[in-house]
Design a protein around this motif. Structure first.
Motif, mmCIF file in Angstrom:
data_model
loop_
_atom_site.group_PDB
_atom_site.id
_atom_site.type_symbol
_atom_site.label_atom_id
_atom_site.label_comp_id
_atom_site.label_asym_id
_atom_site.label_seq_id
_atom_site.Cartn_x
_atom_site.Cartn_y
_atom_site.Cartn_z
ATOM 1 N N GLY A 75 26.028 46.165 35.427
ATOM 2 C CA GLY A 75 25.015 45.625 34.535
ATOM 3 C C GLY A 75 24.826 44.129 34.578
ATOM 4 O O GLY A 75 24.062 43.579 33.781
ATOM 5 N N VAL A 76 25.496 43.437 35.496
ATOM 6 C CA VAL A 76 25.260 41.998 35.629
ATOM 7 C C VAL A 76 23.832 41.784 36.118
ATOM 8 O O VAL A 76 23.388 42.427 37.072
ATOM 9 N N THR A 77 23.100 40.884 35.458
ATOM 10 C CA THR A 77 21.693 40.654 35.783
ATOM 11 C C THR A 77 21.473 39.192 36.147
ATOM 12 O O THR A 77 21.942 38.297 35.446
ATOM 13 N N PHE A 78 20.765 38.985 37.236
ATOM 14 C CA PHE A 78 20.395 37.638 37.668
ATOM 15 C C PHE A 78 18.903 37.456 37.403
ATOM 16 O O PHE A 78 18.072 38.133 38.012
ATOM 17 N N ILE A 79 18.552 36.561 36.486
ATOM 18 C CA ILE A 79 17.161 36.241 36.211
ATOM 19 C C ILE A 79 16.772 35.063 37.105
ATOM 20 O O ILE A 79 17.386 34.001 37.029
ATOM 21 N N MET A 80 15.752 35.247 37.940
ATOM 22 C CA MET A 80 15.371 34.207 38.878
ATOM 23 C C MET A 80 14.152 33.444 38.366
ATOM 24 O O MET A 80 13.577 33.754 37.323
ATOM 25 N N ASN A 81 13.731 32.443 39.113
ATOM 26 C CA ASN A 81 12.705 31.513 38.638
ATOM 27 C C ASN A 81 11.338 32.144 38.383
ATOM 28 O O ASN A 81 10.531 31.601 37.633
ATOM 29 N N GLY A 82 11.084 33.307 38.990
ATOM 30 C CA GLY A 82 9.811 33.973 38.770
ATOM 31 C C GLY A 82 9.599 34.423 37.339
ATOM 32 O O GLY A 82 8.478 34.776 36.947
ATOM 33 N N ALA A 83 10.639 34.400 36.523
ATOM 34 C CA ALA A 83 10.516 34.792 35.114
ATOM 35 C C ALA A 83 9.983 33.662 34.248
ATOM 36 O O ALA A 83 9.596 33.890 33.091
ATOM 37 N N ASN A 84 9.934 32.447 34.785
ATOM 38 C CA ASN A 84 9.550 31.293 33.968
ATOM 39 C C ASN A 84 8.057 31.262 33.665
ATOM 40 O O ASN A 84 7.227 31.625 34.501
ATOM 41 N N HIS A 85 7.714 30.826 32.448
ATOM 42 C CA HIS A 85 6.329 30.615 32.042
ATOM 43 C C HIS A 85 6.042 29.108 31.977
ATOM 44 O O HIS A 85 6.949 28.305 31.739
ATOM 45 N N THR A 118 20.241 29.779 42.397
ATOM 46 C CA THR A 118 21.366 30.259 41.590
ATOM 47 C C THR A 118 22.563 30.390 42.518
ATOM 48 O O THR A 118 22.503 31.118 43.515
ATOM 49 N N LEU A 119 23.639 29.700 42.197
ATOM 50 C CA LEU A 119 24.800 29.626 43.092
ATOM 51 C C LEU A 119 26.058 30.129 42.376
ATOM 52 O O LEU A 119 26.453 29.574 41.347
ATOM 53 N N ILE A 132 22.740 35.994 34.040
ATOM 54 C CA ILE A 132 22.752 34.670 34.648
ATOM 55 C C ILE A 132 21.315 34.163 34.699
ATOM 56 O O ILE A 132 20.452 34.782 35.325
ATOM 57 N N MET A 133 21.041 33.040 34.069
ATOM 58 C CA MET A 133 19.689 32.498 34.032
ATOM 59 C C MET A 133 19.384 31.666 35.286
ATOM 60 O O MET A 133 20.291 31.281 36.027
ATOM 61 N N PRO A 134 18.099 31.371 35.537
ATOM 62 C CA PRO A 134 17.717 30.691 36.785
ATOM 63 C C PRO A 134 18.401 29.340 36.974
ATOM 64 O O PRO A 134 18.561 28.564 36.027
ATOM 65 N N GLY A 135 18.805 29.079 38.218
ATOM 66 C CA GLY A 135 19.332 27.770 38.572
ATOM 67 C C GLY A 135 20.750 27.495 38.136
ATOM 68 O O GLY A 135 21.261 26.392 38.341
ATOM 69 N N VAL A 136 21.414 28.490 37.562
ATOM 70 C CA VAL A 136 22.792 28.291 37.106
ATOM 71 C C VAL A 136 23.725 28.195 38.311
ATOM 72 O O VAL A 136 23.540 28.873 39.320
ATOM 73 N N LYS A 137 24.753 27.366 38.180
ATOM 74 C CA LYS A 137 25.779 27.235 39.208
ATOM 75 C C LYS A 137 27.131 27.531 38.573
ATOM 76 O O LYS A 137 27.506 26.896 37.591
ATOM 77 N N VAL A 151 23.499 30.064 30.570
ATOM 78 C CA VAL A 151 22.278 29.256 30.638
ATOM 79 C C VAL A 151 22.534 27.879 31.244
ATOM 80 O O VAL A 151 21.592 27.126 31.485
ATOM 81 N N LYS A 152 23.795 27.537 31.459
ATOM 82 C CA LYS A 152 24.116 26.248 32.070
ATOM 83 C C LYS A 152 25.290 26.432 33.015
ATOM 84 O O LYS A 152 26.016 27.426 32.944
#
Length: 216
Positions: A75-85, A118-119, A132-137, A151-152
């Motif tokens: 159930g780990v989910t990676f949200i990528m930049n395409g979700a951004n408004h 996301t790294l 995991i939200m977009p761009g998180v390292k 988120v960070k």
């Protein structure tokens, strides 16, 4: 003598079909997975791992990069930049995606928030239903508690948890973390890992760590 499971097999242990080495799934653009990193799923097939990478569109160019020897739970989910408004107007509602004339306010890529790649480092443990939200390292050796939303960025060898996830504690002293980051055991060859398995899984003292470093 066998010194390691076959890293090129999807199911390294045929008796456990709920765990697979993700790297051996069919490749996907802008996704890079390191050796021995696995996904575990007791509800659905672990072969559905890519379904957990959401809003990932080639034209945006953001990448999901996961290092070696990571443990990724169900159930780990990676949200990528395409979700951004777009967020610089009075509303964040995405009128353009519904057409009907509203497409006249389709934003340019430059107008959309972009957090970058996301790294996920090496030897990272992501607990069940982590988001995991977009761009998180996330640094090497980190642990993310189940049901957390990250988120960070997360420092190496740090345990985080919660929504939003915050640091709970460091796994080791600063000195030991520095030495572990120098050691980078995940880059050893299979024979060396096999010969040092006992030290890797059960011993966490400075003296042993320095000895391993001196043998490099």
């Amino acid at each position: 003598m066998t010194v390691a499971p076959d890293k090129n097999k999807l199911y390294p242990n045929e008796n456990i079909r709920t765990v697979c080495y993700i790297k051996n799934l069919p490749s996907r653009p802008n996704v890079e997975i390191g050796d021995y990193t696995y996904y575990s799923d007791n509800t659905n097939s672990p072969e559905n791992f890519y379904d957990n990478i959401q809003h990932h569109y080639d034209f945006l160019g953001d990448r999901l990069i996961i290092g070696k020897f990571c443990a990724i739970a169900e159930g780990v989910t990676f949200i990528m930049n395409g979700a951004n408004h777009r967020m610089d107007g009075f509303t964040t509602y995405p009128f353009n995606i519904f057409a009907g004339g509203w497409e006249k306010v389709t934003p340019t890529i430059e107008q959309l928030p972009f957090k970058g790649d996301t790294l996920i480092g090496n030897d990272v443990w992501l607990g069940q239903h982590v988001t995991i939200m977009p761009g998180v390292k996330i640094g090497d050796g980190a642990i993310v508690a189940a049901n957390s939303t990250v988120v960070k960025s997360v420092e190496p060898y740090t345990i985080v948890g919660g929504n939003p996830a915050n640091a709970i504690k460091k796994r080791f002293s600063d000195e030991m973390i520095k030495l572990l980051l120098e050691l980078q055991w995940w880059n050893w060859d299979e024979k060396k890992i096999f010969e040092n398995l006992e030290q890797l899984v059960s011993i966490n003292d400075i003296a042993t760590l320095k000895k391993l470093l001196n043998e490099e």
